[in-house]
Scaffold this active site. Structure first.
Site, PDB file in Angstrom:
ATOM      1  CB  CYS A 108      -0.866  -0.010   1.255  1.00 46.00           C
ATOM      2  SG  CYS A 108       0.156   0.031   2.743  1.00 46.00           S
ATOM      3  CB  CYS A 154       0.725   4.782   7.600  1.00 41.50           C
ATOM      4  SG  CYS A 154      -0.508   5.049   6.312  1.00 41.50           S
ATOM      5  CG  HIS A 188      -1.173  -4.683  15.588  1.00 39.07           C
ATOM      6  ND1 HIS A 188      -0.887  -3.442  15.062  1.00 39.07           N
ATOM      7  CD2 HIS A 188      -0.928  -5.580  14.605  1.00 39.07           C
ATOM      8  CE1 HIS A 188      -0.482  -3.591  13.807  1.00 39.07           C
ATOM      9  NE2 HIS A 188      -0.501  -4.880  13.507  1.00 39.07           N
ATOM     10  CD  GLU A 230      -3.159   0.969  13.196  1.00 41.21           C
ATOM     11  OE1 GLU A 230      -2.846   0.204  12.254  1.00 41.21           O
ATOM     12  OE2 GLU A 230      -4.245   1.556  13.269  1.00 41.21           O
ATOM     13  CB  CYS A 240      -6.347   2.366   5.705  1.00 38.13           C
ATOM     14  SG  CYS A 240      -5.567   0.837   5.191  1.00 38.13           S
ATOM     15  CB  SER A 258       1.060  -9.212   8.032  1.00 38.33           C
ATOM     16  OG  SER A 258       0.108  -8.464   7.310  1.00 38.33           O
ATOM     17  CB  SER A 259      -2.949  -6.732  11.507  1.00 38.10           C
ATOM     18  OG  SER A 259      -4.323  -6.584  11.721  1.00 38.10           O
ATOM     19  CB  SER A 287       3.525  -5.569   5.014  1.00 34.63           C
ATOM     20  OG  SER A 287       2.780  -6.648   5.526  1.00 34.63           O
TER      21      SER A 287
HETATM   22  S1  SF4 Z   1      -2.317  -0.742   5.586  1.00 32.57           S
HETATM   23 FE1  SF4 Z   1      -1.373   0.553   7.175  1.00 32.57          FE
HETATM   24  S2  SF4 Z   1       0.392   1.448   6.155  1.00 32.57           S
HETATM   25 FE2  SF4 Z   1      -0.971   0.709   4.529  1.00 32.57          FE
HETATM   26  S3  SF4 Z   1      -2.270   2.493   3.964  1.00 32.57           S
HETATM   27 FE3  SF4 Z   1      -3.344   1.259   5.513  1.00 32.57          FE
HETATM   28  S4  SF4 Z   1      -2.815   2.255   7.437  1.00 32.57           S
HETATM   29 FE4  SF4 Z   1      -1.309   2.913   5.949  1.00 32.57          FE
END
Ligand code: SF4
Length: 324
Positions: A14, A98, A126, A128, A192, A220-221, A264
């Site tokens: 992303c 981010c 986590h 975040e 997001c 990785s969530s 990721s």
């Molecule tokens: S997955 Fe995480 S790093 Fe990627 S755009 Fe969404 S909030 Fe941002």
């Protein structure tokens, strides 16, 4: 036997991950080796190994970074205490949080100033969530477990924030439950765009295939949520780093294999799995690739100089049917 691969679009990196990896690259170009990275820059061992091969050193605590060194804070966001520790150690901090995570931090501070009680829907532990819960006082609701809100009175003003990488479906259920108790709660949908789009494509994949392979890391969530999406649709799904983890029994006799990857996961890992399967056809499924790019924040641009950014990852599929 004819084997077809259905590949999710969008998938993989992303804009936030692209930005974070670039910030480490640029920091090494500008300051030289080593540059420290607080927490894995993104949750993928291959990406971490790649930045470390260029001169990054990953640490879990800011206190592990030598006095006066350069440190990049990971994309997941960090609590204020990390910035204080960095200042006390005279560190140069390049913040790769981010922008969409920073937005949640800002919401937490804003609603606190307004006197609201904050509920964060997210997963305890986590990275975040550690960063977000450090911004203000808040109640954490982990939608995977049994939870109850505190006994706040009816007049209590409530604001609901969410971790950015949760299951769209499970979060909606949790938010609805909060709304039943606090009908006037301010609801922020902080999941997001990348998470939402990848889950949407994974839903379509599960509709069209017999098994779904999610390529990415166990920690990785958003990869785990993609796997959940397929399993919740009744389709077996497996999270693997690459072809070496693909158990042949999972795809034995299967003619339609779905493949996706988390935000990721580098595209090379996806292509390696496809090559190992050697399908007859590849069909693309989902809303399509994103064009979102995050610029280097202005304060960082001054710090990292005029170094050149990598090209964002492109996913040119060898699709045999563009209409799919
Ligand atoms: S997955 Fe995480 S790093 Fe990627 S755009 Fe969404 S909030 Fe941002």
């Amino acid at each position: 036997m004819n084997v077809d691969v259905y590949i999710a679009s969008p998938r993989g990196f992303c804009a936030g991950v692209d930005l974070a990896v670039d910030i480490v690259d640029l920091a090494i170009q500008q300051y030289g080796k080593p540059v420290y990275v607080k927490h894995q820059i993104v949750h993928n061992p291959k990406v971490v190994a790649d930045v470390e091969s260029k001169g990054a050193i990953t640490v879990e605590q800011v206190s592990e970074v030598p006095e006066g060194a350069v440190v990049v804070f990971s994309a997941h966001g960090s609590p204020p205490s990390d910035y204080e520790t960095a200042a006390n150690r005279n560190l140069t901090v390049l913040d790769a949080t981010c922008p969409l995570v920073t937005r949640v931090h800002n919401e937490a501070k804003k609603y606190t100033r307004e006197g609201k009680k904050i509920v964060l829907v997210g997963h305890g532990g986590h990275q975040e969530v550690i960063g977000t819960t450090g911004q203000a006082e808040m109640e954490l609701v982990d939608e995977r477990q049994e939870w109850q809100l505190p006994n706040w009175g009816k007049e209590t003003e409530v604001a609901v924030l969410t971790q950015t990488t949760l299951s769209v479906h499970d979060t909606a259920v949790a938010v609805e439950k909060i709304r039943q108790k606090h009908p006037d709660a301010v609801i922020r949908n902080d999941i997001c765009y990348a998470t939402t789009n990848r889950q949407s494509a994974a839903t379509e994949l599960a509709d069209q295939t017999e098994v779904v392979l999610v390529i990415g890391a166990q920690n990785s969530s958003n990869c785990n949520r993609l796997k959940d999406v397929a399993i919740n649709k009744g389709v077996p799904a497996y999270l693997i780093n690459g072809p070496e983890e693909l158990d042949p029994s999972w795809i034995e006799g299967v003619t339609k294999i779905g493949i996706t990857s988390g935000a990721s996961t580098p595209e090379a890992q996806v292509q390696a799995v496809i090559e190992s399967i050697a399908p007859n056809n590849i069909f693309r499924v989902g809303p399509g690739e994103e064009k979102t790019i995050f610029a280097i924040p202005r304060n960082l641009r001054e710090m990292v100089g005029e170094g050149k950014r990598r090209n964002p990852e492109t996913k040119k599929d060898m699709t045999t049917d563009e209409n799919n």
